[in-house]
Design an enzyme around this catalytic site. Sequence first.
Site: not given
Length: 212
Positions: A124, A142
């Site tokens: 991420k 996320d």
Amino acid sequence: MAAKLTKKQIAEAIELLKLEYPDAGCELDYGTTFQLLVSVVLSAQTTDVSVNKVTPALFAKAPDAFAMAKLSEEEIGDFIRRIGMWKQKSANVKKLAGIIAEEYNGEVPGDFDKLTALPGVGRKTANVVLAEAFGAQKIAVDTHVFRLANRIGFTQEDDVLATEKGLMKAFPEDSWTKMHHCLIWHGRRVCSARKPACEGCCLDGLCKKNGL
């Protein structure tokens, strides 16, 4: 099994989200690519709002990798102790700053593998940095993106990596970064985990409302 949108519905949902959030973008405050990287590392399991409260003083003290590497973990911790997991994050920021200063002459590498090799940097974080600082089309998954992608019906996946790959197939590549931001903004403003505001939602009528 969770319901999934058709290709036509996905295309419609993309346009609706773009119209709803024309200004959607990164909400972290930073001045350089190094500061962006540190901010994203600090944002793990913590809100951007919380990170933005602690980074101005930290970056005033240590604006680049060279200065950050000279600080001790304890000194970094003094600046960020108001956010979650601050001790581990202090250690990671100290280590990654040292690596960037020594191995990359202070410049954050624009390479996924080199980024994910840094302490505290996962998929991420690497994807956010590559999208924001280097202009790459990336989908950073996320908690908001994972939840919404599978709740709305863009994907039908049980884990983050599979969701990322599913979204890359579902969305045109030139919309990856924009859709990443749109889903985050939608998750923060409308489609919350516990009480999604379905009435008046721009996707009401399209959303599959899967139980996520």
